[in-house]
Design a protein around this motif. Structure first.
Motif, PDB file in Angstrom:
ATOM      1  N   ARG A  44     127.946  -8.949  20.792  1.00 51.68           N
ATOM      2  CA  ARG A  44     128.692 -10.213  20.822  1.00 51.68           C
ATOM      3  C   ARG A  44     129.874 -10.198  19.836  1.00 51.68           C
ATOM      4  O   ARG A  44     130.211 -11.214  19.234  1.00 51.68           O
ATOM      5  N   LYS A  45     130.526  -9.059  19.715  1.00 52.07           N
ATOM      6  CA  LYS A  45     131.678  -8.976  18.805  1.00 52.07           C
ATOM      7  C   LYS A  45     132.891  -9.663  19.424  1.00 52.07           C
ATOM      8  O   LYS A  45     133.217  -9.428  20.594  1.00 52.07           O
ATOM      9  N   PRO A  46     133.612 -10.497  18.656  1.00 49.44           N
ATOM     10  CA  PRO A  46     134.772 -11.235  19.185  1.00 49.44           C
ATOM     11  C   PRO A  46     136.024 -10.367  19.257  1.00 49.44           C
ATOM     12  O   PRO A  46     136.998 -10.586  18.533  1.00 49.44           O
ATOM     13  N   LEU A  47     136.022  -9.410  20.169  1.00 52.35           N
ATOM     14  CA  LEU A  47     137.101  -8.429  20.261  1.00 52.35           C
ATOM     15  C   LEU A  47     138.276  -8.908  21.109  1.00 52.35           C
ATOM     16  O   LEU A  47     139.345  -8.308  21.066  1.00 52.35           O
ATOM     17  N   PHE A  48     138.078  -9.964  21.881  1.00 49.00           N
ATOM     18  CA  PHE A  48     139.096 -10.353  22.864  1.00 49.00           C
ATOM     19  C   PHE A  48     140.056 -11.423  22.353  1.00 49.00           C
ATOM     20  O   PHE A  48     141.033 -11.747  23.050  1.00 49.00           O
ATOM     21  N   GLY A  49     139.816 -11.977  21.185  1.00 51.63           N
ATOM     22  CA  GLY A  49     140.736 -12.988  20.670  1.00 51.63           C
ATOM     23  C   GLY A  49     140.006 -14.082  19.929  1.00 51.63           C
ATOM     24  O   GLY A  49     138.869 -13.905  19.476  1.00 51.63           O
ATOM     25  N   LYS A  50     140.634 -15.237  19.819  1.00 49.96           N
ATOM     26  CA  LYS A  50     140.047 -16.362  19.099  1.00 49.96           C
ATOM     27  C   LYS A  50     140.419 -17.661  19.804  1.00 49.96           C
ATOM     28  O   LYS A  50     141.426 -17.753  20.513  1.00 49.96           O
ATOM     29  N   GLU A  68     143.480 -17.430  22.323  1.00 46.96           N
ATOM     30  CA  GLU A  68     144.623 -16.615  21.922  1.00 46.96           C
ATOM     31  C   GLU A  68     144.152 -15.164  21.958  1.00 46.96           C
ATOM     32  O   GLU A  68     143.380 -14.723  21.108  1.00 46.96           O
ATOM     33  N   LEU A  69     144.589 -14.426  22.967  1.00 45.30           N
ATOM     34  CA  LEU A  69     144.063 -13.090  23.210  1.00 45.30           C
ATOM     35  C   LEU A  69     144.568 -12.073  22.200  1.00 45.30           C
ATOM     36  O   LEU A  69     145.737 -12.098  21.789  1.00 45.30           O
ATOM     37  N   SER A  70     143.690 -11.169  21.809  1.00 46.04           N
ATOM     38  CA  SER A  70     144.096  -9.986  21.067  1.00 46.04           C
ATOM     39  C   SER A  70     144.775  -9.013  22.024  1.00 46.04           C
ATOM     40  O   SER A  70     144.788  -9.229  23.247  1.00 46.04           O
ATOM     41  N   ALA A  71     145.334  -7.935  21.481  1.00 51.06           N
ATOM     42  CA  ALA A  71     145.958  -6.927  22.346  1.00 51.06           C
ATOM     43  C   ALA A  71     144.918  -6.348  23.309  1.00 51.06           C
ATOM     44  O   ALA A  71     145.197  -6.155  24.504  1.00 51.06           O
ATOM     45  N   LEU A  72     143.701  -6.112  22.801  1.00 50.09           N
ATOM     46  CA  LEU A  72     142.652  -5.586  23.663  1.00 50.09           C
ATOM     47  C   LEU A  72     142.267  -6.630  24.706  1.00 50.09           C
ATOM     48  O   LEU A  72     142.097  -6.309  25.889  1.00 50.09           O
ATOM     49  N   GLY A  73     142.142  -7.887  24.286  1.00 45.72           N
ATOM     50  CA  GLY A  73     141.792  -8.948  25.229  1.00 45.72           C
ATOM     51  C   GLY A  73     142.794  -9.059  26.362  1.00 45.72           C
ATOM     52  O   GLY A  73     142.418  -9.244  27.532  1.00 45.72           O
ATOM     53  N   ALA A  74     144.090  -8.944  26.020  1.00 43.83           N
ATOM     54  CA  ALA A  74     145.124  -9.026  27.044  1.00 43.83           C
ATOM     55  C   ALA A  74     145.021  -7.859  28.021  1.00 43.83           C
ATOM     56  O   ALA A  74     145.223  -8.020  29.232  1.00 43.83           O
ATOM     57  N   MET A  98     136.985 -15.116  26.842  1.00 42.00           N
ATOM     58  CA  MET A  98     136.480 -15.754  25.642  1.00 42.00           C
ATOM     59  C   MET A  98     136.422 -14.700  24.539  1.00 42.00           C
ATOM     60  O   MET A  98     136.534 -13.501  24.820  1.00 42.00           O
ATOM     61  N   PRO A  99     136.266 -15.098  23.279  1.00 38.20           N
ATOM     62  CA  PRO A  99     136.304 -14.090  22.211  1.00 38.20           C
ATOM     63  C   PRO A  99     135.309 -12.948  22.382  1.00 38.20           C
ATOM     64  O   PRO A  99     135.647 -11.792  22.107  1.00 38.20           O
TER      65      PRO A  99
END
Length: 338
Positions: A44-50, A68-74, A98-99
């Protein structure tokens, strides 16, 4: 297709065994069908954003909650939205990042040569490649942990996925609303963490419960049990509903398992009016349980406390008469206790 029993499989990382993934045992996953798919990240690591913004309860003119997506999330979002390029039989009707997880509504438009699970395995592999390229140190650390534990699941996502099948009218609209509302629900959890976290070992009036919601409702000086005979007349129910609502408006907390038709009607009327409620339920909570729909807003507003005296079970069971009697006795004890 009739909805029958579901197979129990390994839970997502971080979940208890009782919270299982679901596969409909008689469903052909190559046939034309619509699904809501959920996948969670390993651990459940929040790798995709916040999540950013404010819930409606936090400000008079809040910024709309969104992720708000991280680069990986996008990049993961991009991979999912291009599923149809590689599998024309499948369209992505909705996607909510989701995160630490994602939800997607997928439409299998025509018969496929391979089952949906194989398609999603390919999506996971593409996401793993993006994970390895964009976050190499994190990728290596996860791979190392898997090797040490002799595990062969996931990397970016936990093993498997959860699927729900579109079976009835109105279900798609509820799915789409759930996806759209997910960021706001997450913000509410951040703003009111104690009201959404499962509380274990909550003791009151000599009884022990698991709980979600506003536990301070137990400390209210006036608590009123809602209990109705199954044979209550319409006239008596109207009178009892009016009396209960009036008491609640004056500060009483209504307490009930809401088993009979009359109890359900009174508790629903009080809930819709925003009055304080303590609801007892037969099924317990998993560690990651959260209230659904309007119950989440009621918890955030301090209106609702949900109590469960027994452990969670994944099977859908019919409540026993002995349990009904026990829950009503618990409601009576709560109202009499201090």
């Amino acid at each position: 297709m009739d909805r029958k029993t579901f197979e129990s499989r390994k839970p997502f990382a971080g979940e208890k065994k009782a919270s299982m993934q679901r596969r409909c045992v008689d469903n052909d996953y190559t046939e034309r069908r619509m699904y809501m798919i959920t996948m969670v990240t390993e651990e459940r690591k929040p790798l995709f954003g916040k999540v950013v913004g404010q819930s409606e309860a936090a400000a008079p003119a809040p910024e709309a909650p969104h992720i708000e997506l991280s680069a990986l999330g996008a990049e993961i979002e991009k991979i999912w939205l291009t599923i149809g390029h590689f599998h024309p039989e499948v369209s992505v009707n909705a996607l909510q990042m989701m995160p630490d997880h994602l939800h997607a509504v997928l439409f299998v438009k025509e018969k496929m040569e391979k089952p949906l699970g194989k398609v999603l395995l390919g999506v996971k592999q593409a996401c793993n490649r993006a994970f390895r390229e964009m976050m190499p140190e994190e990728f290596v650390a996860v791979a190392q942990r898997h090797a040490e534990q002799s595990r062969d699941n996931g990397l970016l996502f936990a093993k498997g996925f959860n699927d729900q099948i579109l079976l009835r009218e109105g279900q798609l609209e509820r799915w789409l609303h759930y996806l759209k509302d997910n960021p706001r629900r997450l913000l509410m959890k951040h703003e009111h963490p104690d009201l959404f976290r499962v509380q274990r070992g909550l003791t009151f009036a000599g009884l022990q419960f698991s709980a979600i919601g506003n536990r301070f409702l137990l400390e209210r000086p006036l608590k009123l049990q809602v209990q109705c005979s199954r044979s209550i007349t319409d006239g008596d129910l109207l009178a009892k509903t009016a009396a209960c609502l009036q008491a609640a408006r004056q500060g009483a907390v209504l307490v009930s398992p809401a088993i009979s038709k009359g109890e359900k009607a009174i508790m629903r009327a009080a809930f819709d009016e925003g009055l304080p409620l303590i609801y007892l339920q037969e099924n317990g909570f998993t560690d990651l349980a959260k209230p659904g729909g309007k119950r989440m807003e009621a918890c955030a507003g301090g209106q609702l406390l949900i109590l469960a005296p027994w452990e969670h079970h994944n099977e859908k069971l019919t409540i026993k008469r002995s349990q009904c009697l026990q829950l009503n006795e618990m409601a009576r004890a709560i109202c009499a206790g201090q």
